[in-house]
Design an enzyme around this catalytic site. Sequence first.
Site, PDB file in Angstrom:
ATOM      1  N   PRO A   1       0.671  -1.224   0.076  1.00 23.55           N
ATOM      2  CA  PRO A   1       0.026  -0.001   0.127  1.00 23.55           C
ATOM      3  C   PRO A   1       0.865   1.350   0.055  1.00 23.55           C
ATOM      4  CG  PRO A   1      -0.084  -0.859   2.021  1.00 23.55           C
ATOM      5  CD  PRO A   1       0.802  -1.945   1.260  1.00 23.55           C
TER       6      PRO A   1
ATOM      7  N   CYS B   1       1.511  29.135 -15.146  1.00 21.22           N
ATOM      8  CA  CYS B   1       1.155  29.663 -16.161  1.00 21.22           C
ATOM      9  C   CYS B   1       0.496  28.517 -17.288  1.00 21.22           C
ATOM     10  CB  CYS B   1       2.309  30.301 -16.929  1.00 21.22           C
ATOM     11  SG  CYS B   1       3.662  29.300 -17.627  1.00 21.22           S
ATOM     12  N   GLU B   2      -0.405  27.723 -16.830  1.00 17.57           N
ATOM     13  CA  GLU B   2      -0.929  26.710 -17.175  1.00 17.57           C
ATOM     14  C   GLU B   2      -2.537  26.902 -16.915  1.00 17.57           C
ATOM     15  OE1 GLU B   2       0.332  24.118 -19.135  1.00 17.57           O
ATOM     16  OE2 GLU B   2       2.255  24.375 -18.828  1.00 17.57           O
TER      17      GLU B   2
ATOM     18  N   ARG C   1      -0.760   4.642  -1.126  1.00 11.43           N
ATOM     19  CA  ARG C   1      -1.556   5.864  -1.012  1.00 11.43           C
ATOM     20  C   ARG C   1      -2.587   5.545   0.331  1.00 11.43           C
ATOM     21  NH1 ARG C   1      -4.381   8.555  -5.151  1.00 11.43           N
ATOM     22  NH2 ARG C   1      -3.919   6.930  -6.654  1.00 11.43           N
TER      23      ARG C   1
HETATM   24  N1  LLP Z   1       3.203  -1.269  -6.198  1.00 11.26           N
HETATM   25  C1  LLP Z   1       3.293  -0.880  -7.520  1.00 11.26           C
HETATM   26  C2  LLP Z   1       4.225  -1.787  -8.166  1.00 11.26           C
HETATM   27  C3  LLP Z   1       2.830   0.294  -7.582  1.00 11.26           C
HETATM   28  O1  LLP Z   1       3.293   0.619  -9.170  1.00 11.26           O
HETATM   29  C4  LLP Z   1       2.266   1.164  -7.003  1.00 11.26           C
HETATM   30  C5  LLP Z   1       1.704   2.562  -7.492  1.00 11.26           C
HETATM   31  C6  LLP Z   1       1.974   0.937  -5.849  1.00 11.26           C
HETATM   32  C7  LLP Z   1       2.401  -0.239  -5.164  1.00 11.26           C
HETATM   33  C8  LLP Z   1       1.221   1.551  -4.685  1.00 11.26           C
HETATM   34  O2  LLP Z   1      -0.003   2.153  -5.125  1.00 11.26           O
HETATM   35  P1  LLP Z   1      -1.056   2.716  -4.095  1.00 11.26           P
HETATM   36  O3  LLP Z   1      -1.224   1.814  -3.134  1.00 11.26           O
HETATM   37  O4  LLP Z   1      -0.551   4.047  -3.889  1.00 11.26           O
HETATM   38  O5  LLP Z   1      -2.392   2.849  -4.833  1.00 11.26           O
HETATM   39  N2  LLP Z   1       0.253   9.395  -9.206  1.00 11.26           N
HETATM   40  C9  LLP Z   1      -0.936   8.622  -9.138  1.00 11.26           C
HETATM   41  C10 LLP Z   1      -0.806   7.108  -8.466  1.00 11.26           C
HETATM   42  C11 LLP Z   1       0.204   6.270  -9.329  1.00 11.26           C
HETATM   43  C12 LLP Z   1       0.216   4.964  -8.693  1.00 11.26           C
HETATM   44  C13 LLP Z   1       1.781   4.287  -9.544  1.00 11.26           C
HETATM   45  N3  LLP Z   1       1.877   2.976  -8.676  1.00 11.26           N
HETATM   46  C14 LLP Z   1      -1.809   9.421  -8.313  1.00 11.26           C
HETATM   47  O6  LLP Z   1      -1.444  10.560  -7.750  1.00 11.26           O
HETATM   48  O7  LLP Z   1      -3.098   9.129  -8.321  1.00 11.26           O
END
Ligand code: LLP
Length: 421
Positions: A278, A346-347, A280
Amino acid sequence: MLDNNLFHYTGTTLSCDEVNLEELAGAFGTPLFVTSARSLIASYRAFEQAFEALPHFTCYSVKANYNLSVIRTFAELGCGCDVNSGGELYRALKAGVVPERIIFAGVGKKPEEILYALESGVLMLKAESLSELKAINRIAGELRKKASVAIRINPDVTAETHPYITTGDSKEKFGIDEAELPEVFALFRHLPHVTLTGLDMHIGSQIFEPEYYVAATTKLLAILNASKDMGFAIEYLDIGGGFPVTYDPLKPATPVRNFADRLIPMILPTGVKVIFEPGRFLVANASVLLTKILYKKRNHTGKEFFVVDAGMTELIRPALYQSHHEVQTVTRHEKTIIADVVGPVCESSDFFARHREVGDAEEGELLAVMSSGAYGAVMSSNYNGRLRPAEVMVNGSEVKLVRKRETFEQLVQNELMEELE
Ligand code: LLP
């Protein structure tokens, strides 16, 4: 209600835990990321509690927020790390995470990153292609080591989320296609410097529906069975990350327990050890981005704008994924207006909220952009010559500066120009 949210009004002022946000802005300036250590800990505990019944090991996905103090907070609770590059591995080690608790992922690892991971002694590397598996074998051979490798499988499950953050679909670049597995197993049989220790997936991020995990896990479990029949002793099943959080109280996230309730009965009987990654879920609601209202303006259509001193350079999520972030005035206001909250870049995509009901604050007052802990500071940039903001961590009444604000000198420090030498 945002999950594990320790930001609340004390009287008329928004506080983080026991600390008033106005005081923090006074002491450290704006824009400022403010993180609640207690909220980080509460989220980790909630995750661990949900999956308690399953033998597992949680690896915080540091890409969500790689501040050393954030990583250390989790490491002190016994949490491992999922890293996606040499830079993230460096950060995890620097924060004090032991290599045996680090897993190394990434769709395009360079040879020097593979070398760094193997030399550091990480728990496992994930292979995302046949060529990469051969590269890991070659580099491990040069080191006279045997690399522990998990294969990342693309389960071809399209999880419903923003299209930029779905990863388990066969259209996407991630993982090894199921059709290639016979070749992968054959390679593991005769490559001398790799051992198959895990099966891995990550189907995307901010996934509300447990059914997608169930579908992908079903595929992984079938592969686990088949690999046992072929004589492989696979120790770990890595389910990835992607567990959702509430950004908009009107769209509450599915509780993590609902995912656990579906996954535990499927996996428990197999006796395999599960890894979760995890990101996020552990950090999103632990931070706010504190910003000052520079100007208020109103155009001829009657549209109101709050122009603030933070922008897409500090939190790109609204611009990139049209994501919702709550915006609260730090001083509580009974009277509200409908306004756009926009940054100085500036976007036109440089906004935090559009047509949103916000307290009728004055110029010079502070706003808090909520749920900014995940994919906030880590995705910040120097575009428009902007300085990355400072970051503080609050624990009860204690405040620590955990990242200094960048300076103009730092903006140009890596550039070379004759007159500067
Ligand atoms: N494991 C792998 C292999 C991943 O690619 C990711 C996230 C995670 C774990 C963690 O995922 P989470 O639990 O955070 O959902 N920038 C985007 C999110 C990109 C996620 C990329 N990979 C946003 O702000 O929503």
